[in-house]
Design a protein around this motif. Structure first.
Motif, mmCIF file in Angstrom:
data_model
loop_
_atom_site.group_PDB
_atom_site.id
_atom_site.type_symbol
_atom_site.label_atom_id
_atom_site.label_comp_id
_atom_site.label_asym_id
_atom_site.label_seq_id
_atom_site.Cartn_x
_atom_site.Cartn_y
_atom_site.Cartn_z
ATOM 1 N N SER A 64 14.572 -1.174 6.118
ATOM 2 C CA SER A 64 13.369 -1.900 6.497
ATOM 3 C C SER A 64 12.397 -1.917 5.331
ATOM 4 C CB SER A 64 12.689 -1.240 7.696
ATOM 5 O OG SER A 64 13.488 -1.356 8.835
ATOM 6 N N LEU A 65 11.697 -3.035 5.183
ATOM 7 C CA LEU A 65 10.705 -3.180 4.130
ATOM 8 C C LEU A 65 9.320 -3.332 4.737
ATOM 9 C CD1 LEU A 65 12.507 -5.869 1.936
ATOM 10 C CD2 LEU A 65 12.499 -3.402 1.584
ATOM 11 N N ARG A 66 8.328 -2.714 4.127
ATOM 12 C CA ARG A 66 6.946 -2.918 4.526
ATOM 13 C C ARG A 66 6.377 -4.063 3.701
ATOM 14 N NH1 ARG A 66 3.895 2.606 5.479
ATOM 15 N NH2 ARG A 66 2.363 1.100 6.195
ATOM 16 N N LEU A 67 5.216 -4.556 4.092
ATOM 17 C CA LEU A 67 4.642 -5.743 3.463
ATOM 18 C C LEU A 67 4.542 -5.674 1.937
ATOM 19 C CD1 LEU A 67 3.500 -8.554 3.793
ATOM 20 C CD2 LEU A 67 1.269 -7.524 4.220
ATOM 21 N N PRO A 68 4.075 -4.586 1.332
ATOM 22 C CA PRO A 68 4.013 -4.577 -0.140
ATOM 23 C C PRO A 68 5.383 -4.805 -0.790
ATOM 24 C CG PRO A 68 2.675 -2.804 0.750
ATOM 25 C CD PRO A 68 3.454 -3.382 1.907
ATOM 26 N N ALA A 69 6.434 -4.250 -0.203
ATOM 27 C CA ALA A 69 7.781 -4.444 -0.753
ATOM 28 C C ALA A 69 8.253 -5.877 -0.545
ATOM 29 C CB ALA A 69 8.756 -3.468 -0.111
ATOM 30 N N VAL A 70 7.922 -6.460 0.605
ATOM 31 C CA VAL A 70 8.281 -7.864 0.867
ATOM 32 C C VAL A 70 7.584 -8.764 -0.151
ATOM 33 C CG1 VAL A 70 8.043 -9.780 2.506
ATOM 34 C CG2 VAL A 70 8.774 -7.528 3.311
ATOM 35 N N MET A 71 6.309 -8.506 -0.399
ATOM 36 C CA MET A 71 5.561 -9.301 -1.370
ATOM 37 C C MET A 71 6.162 -9.178 -2.762
ATOM 38 S SD MET A 71 1.750 -8.439 0.136
ATOM 39 C CE MET A 71 0.933 -8.781 -1.390
ATOM 40 N N GLU A 72 6.553 -7.966 -3.138
ATOM 41 C CA GLU A 72 7.155 -7.759 -4.453
ATOM 42 C C GLU A 72 8.515 -8.454 -4.556
ATOM 43 O OE1 GLU A 72 8.823 -4.067 -7.090
ATOM 44 O OE2 GLU A 72 6.992 -3.739 -5.921
ATOM 45 N N GLU A 73 9.329 -8.337 -3.508
ATOM 46 C CA GLU A 73 10.670 -8.940 -3.506
ATOM 47 C C GLU A 73 10.623 -10.466 -3.546
ATOM 48 O OE1 GLU A 73 13.998 -7.727 -3.136
ATOM 49 O OE2 GLU A 73 13.149 -5.802 -3.751
ATOM 50 N N THR A 74 9.656 -11.068 -2.847
ATOM 51 C CA THR A 74 9.616 -12.520 -2.711
ATOM 52 C C THR A 74 8.670 -13.207 -3.681
ATOM 53 O OG1 THR A 74 7.866 -12.444 -1.040
ATOM 54 C CG2 THR A 74 10.166 -12.373 -0.250
ATOM 55 N N GLY A 75 7.686 -12.461 -4.195
ATOM 56 C CA GLY A 75 6.675 -13.078 -5.045
ATOM 57 C C GLY A 75 5.607 -13.812 -4.248
ATOM 58 N N LEU A 76 5.614 -13.630 -2.923
ATOM 59 C CA LEU A 76 4.644 -14.292 -2.053
ATOM 60 C C LEU A 76 3.429 -13.401 -1.828
ATOM 61 C CD1 LEU A 76 7.034 -15.660 0.735
ATOM 62 C CD2 LEU A 76 6.113 -16.910 -1.225
ATOM 63 N N ALA A 77 2.279 -14.017 -1.648
ATOM 64 C CA ALA A 77 1.071 -13.291 -1.282
ATOM 65 C C ALA A 77 1.111 -12.968 0.210
ATOM 66 C CB ALA A 77 -0.165 -14.130 -1.594
ATOM 67 N N ARG A 78 0.299 -12.010 0.624
ATOM 68 C CA ARG A 78 0.241 -11.594 2.033
ATOM 69 C C ARG A 78 -0.016 -12.793 2.944
ATOM 70 N NH1 ARG A 78 -3.402 -10.431 5.977
ATOM 71 N NH2 ARG A 78 -3.009 -8.587 7.233
ATOM 72 N N ALA A 79 -1.022 -13.591 2.619
ATOM 73 C CA ALA A 79 -1.366 -14.735 3.465
ATOM 74 C C ALA A 79 -0.212 -15.733 3.547
ATOM 75 C CB ALA A 79 -2.626 -15.423 2.946
ATOM 76 N N THR A 80 0.510 -15.908 2.450
ATOM 77 C CA THR A 80 1.632 -16.848 2.434
ATOM 78 C C THR A 80 2.780 -16.342 3.294
ATOM 79 O OG1 THR A 80 0.980 -17.515 0.206
ATOM 80 C CG2 THR A 80 3.183 -18.158 0.936
#
Length: 67
Positions: free
Chosen positions: A4-20
């Protein structure tokens, strides 16, 4: 059990901002993840995020084109 990934890891993996990330979830263009109310966090399945990065993720209930 899948990683499982938390939001900071998802953002790093995808290059997307939190709002996106949350905008794409709202429009069905990104895996919705799981709300963990017991510890008040949101997590995403690493395999689903990887599939999204490869362009292979489909929302539940969407038929495959290869049918």
């Amino acid at each position: 059990m899948a990683k499982s990934l938390r939001l900071p890891a998802v953002m790093e993996e995808t290059g997307l901002a939190r709002a996106t990330v949350y905008k794409h979830i709202a429009t069905g263009k990104f895996p919705p993840g799981t709300k963990r109310t017991d510890i008040r966090i949101h997590t995403w399945d690493a395999d689903e995020v990887d599939a999204w990065k490869r362009g292979e993720w489909k929302p539940a209930g969407v038929a495959s084109e290869a049918a």
